[in-house]
Enzyme design. Structure first.
Site, PDB file in Angstrom:
ATOM      1  N   ASN A  50       0.843  -1.189   0.000  1.00 32.15           N
ATOM      2  CA  ASN A  50       0.000   0.000   0.000  1.00 32.15           C
ATOM      3  C   ASN A  50       0.881   1.242   0.000  1.00 32.15           C
ATOM      4  O   ASN A  50       1.921   1.263   0.657  1.00 32.15           O
ATOM      5  CB  ASN A  50      -0.876  -0.017   1.259  1.00 32.15           C
ATOM      6  N   HIS A 106       0.998   5.268   1.083  1.00 34.42           N
ATOM      7  CA  HIS A 106       0.289   6.094   2.067  1.00 34.42           C
ATOM      8  C   HIS A 106       0.944   7.473   2.136  1.00 34.42           C
ATOM      9  O   HIS A 106       2.169   7.579   2.226  1.00 34.42           O
ATOM     10  CB  HIS A 106       0.332   5.415   3.444  1.00 34.42           C
ATOM     11  N   SER A 139       4.928   6.827   2.500  1.00 32.63           N
ATOM     12  CA  SER A 139       5.381   5.484   2.883  1.00 32.63           C
ATOM     13  C   SER A 139       4.828   4.437   1.924  1.00 32.63           C
ATOM     14  O   SER A 139       3.751   4.602   1.367  1.00 32.63           O
ATOM     15  CB  SER A 139       4.879   5.124   4.292  1.00 32.63           C
ATOM     16  N   GLY A 162      -4.205  -4.245  10.352  1.00 36.98           N
ATOM     17  CA  GLY A 162      -4.461  -2.953  10.974  1.00 36.98           C
ATOM     18  C   GLY A 162      -4.679  -1.876   9.917  1.00 36.98           C
ATOM     19  O   GLY A 162      -4.627  -2.140   8.711  1.00 36.98           O
ATOM     20  N   ASP A 188      -3.018   0.758   8.207  1.00 34.69           N
ATOM     21  CA  ASP A 188      -1.696   1.306   7.877  1.00 34.69           C
ATOM     22  C   ASP A 188      -0.642   0.968   8.938  1.00 34.69           C
ATOM     23  O   ASP A 188       0.228   1.790   9.258  1.00 34.69           O
ATOM     24  CB  ASP A 188      -1.793   2.832   7.673  1.00 34.69           C
TER      25      ASP A 188
HETATM   26  C1  GAR Z   1      -2.430   8.697  -2.635  1.00 35.74           C
HETATM   27  O1  GAR Z   1      -1.825   9.780  -1.992  1.00 35.74           O
HETATM   28  C2  GAR Z   1      -2.444   7.483  -1.727  1.00 35.74           C
HETATM   29  O2  GAR Z   1      -1.324   7.346  -0.947  1.00 35.74           O
HETATM   30  C3  GAR Z   1      -3.641   7.786  -0.863  1.00 35.74           C
HETATM   31  O3  GAR Z   1      -4.597   8.231  -1.784  1.00 35.74           O
HETATM   32  C4  GAR Z   1      -3.924   8.935  -2.840  1.00 35.74           C
HETATM   33  C5  GAR Z   1      -4.413   8.376  -4.152  1.00 35.74           C
HETATM   34  O4  GAR Z   1      -3.964   9.145  -5.217  1.00 35.74           O
HETATM   35  N1  GAR Z   1      -4.033   6.637  -0.121  1.00 35.74           N
HETATM   36  C6  GAR Z   1      -4.456   6.695   1.142  1.00 35.74           C
HETATM   37  O5  GAR Z   1      -4.617   7.734   1.752  1.00 35.74           O
HETATM   38  C7  GAR Z   1      -4.739   5.352   1.769  1.00 35.74           C
HETATM   39  N2  GAR Z   1      -4.822   5.472   3.185  1.00 35.74           N
HETATM   40  P1  GAR Z   1      -4.106   8.627  -6.709  1.00 35.74           P
HETATM   41  O6  GAR Z   1      -5.498   8.031  -6.851  1.00 35.74           O
HETATM   42  O7  GAR Z   1      -3.950   9.872  -7.518  1.00 35.74           O
HETATM   43  O8  GAR Z   1      -3.015   7.621  -6.949  1.00 35.74           O
END
Ligand code: GAR
Length: 197
Positions: free
Chosen positions: A106, A108, A135, A142, A144
């Site tokens: 994932n 984050h 990250s 859990g 993240d």
């Molecule tokens: C990214 O920043 C990703 O890390 C976050 O959503 C965004 C998606 O951007 N994910 C989270 O927050 C998960 N907890 P994208 O659709 O433009 O790739």
């Protein structure tokens, strides 16, 4: 060649970066399908690259486990070496995590374990800290909390908005994700590939 299923919920800019990277014949991974929990905007990137898509909406199922089972079934059709959650904003049921992890990573937008969850950028700004980060982790049960593969610090500038900060975080996320995929494909990062299939 590492085969990857990418799961998204939104615009898919990280997905796009992976698709771009995989255009290089030397890049040791290919995105075989893009899945989502909705008709995601980011599907347009997959379509542009001729990569198939599927969506499994939670609202079509009686409960989260039934949804997760249907999602897992779709993922397994492609027998991927790795599943990348890239802006996938639903928590996977424990049995889906158990079926896919550790070959489940994932991205984050924070320096975990700081600011887990769905609003990491906003939470960092509201906490008044001067730096946050990006990250890439292995997904566990859990929110993240899984083992960190890589991460990098990013400063928060005075006057930053959530949108501006997130736009500065995303290029770092993309770089970390692509490097993580390279390292996994080249065995530099050992996830136990193929061990569960
Ligand atoms: C990214 O920043 C990703 O890390 C976050 O959503 C965004 C998606 O951007 N994910 C989270 O927050 C998960 N907890 P994208 O659709 O433009 O790739």
């Amino acid at each position: 060649m590492l085969s990857i299923v990418v799961l998204i919920s939104g615009g898919g800019s990280n997905l796009r970066a992976l698709l771009d990277a995989a255009q290089d014949a030397e890049f040791p991974a290919r995105v075989v399908v893009v899945g989502a929990d909705r008709d995601a905007e980011g599907f347009e990137h997959a379509e542009e690259f001729g990569v198939p898509t599927f969506s499994v909406a939670m609202s079509n199922f009686a409960d989260r486990d039934a949804w997760g089972d249907a999602l897992l079934e779709q993922v397994r059709l492609w027998q991927p070496d790795l599943v990348v959650l890239s802006g996938f904003m639903k928590l996977l049921p424990p049995r889906v995590v158990a079926a896919l992890s550790p070959n489940l990573i994932n991205t984050h937008p924070a320096y975990l374990p700081e600011f887990p969850g769905a609003h990491a950028v906003r939470d960092a700004m509201q906490a008044g800290v001067t730096e946050t980060g990006a990250s890439v982790i292995i997904v566990d049960n859990g929110v993240d909390t899984g083992p960190i593969i890589s991460q990098e610090r990013i400063p928060i500038h005075p006057g930053d908005t959530e949108e501006h900060l997130h736009e500065r975080i995303k290029p770092v996320e993309r770089r970390l994700l692509i490097q993580a995929v390279l390292d996994i494909a080249n065995g530099v990062v050992e996830l136990g590939l193929h061990s569960r299939r």
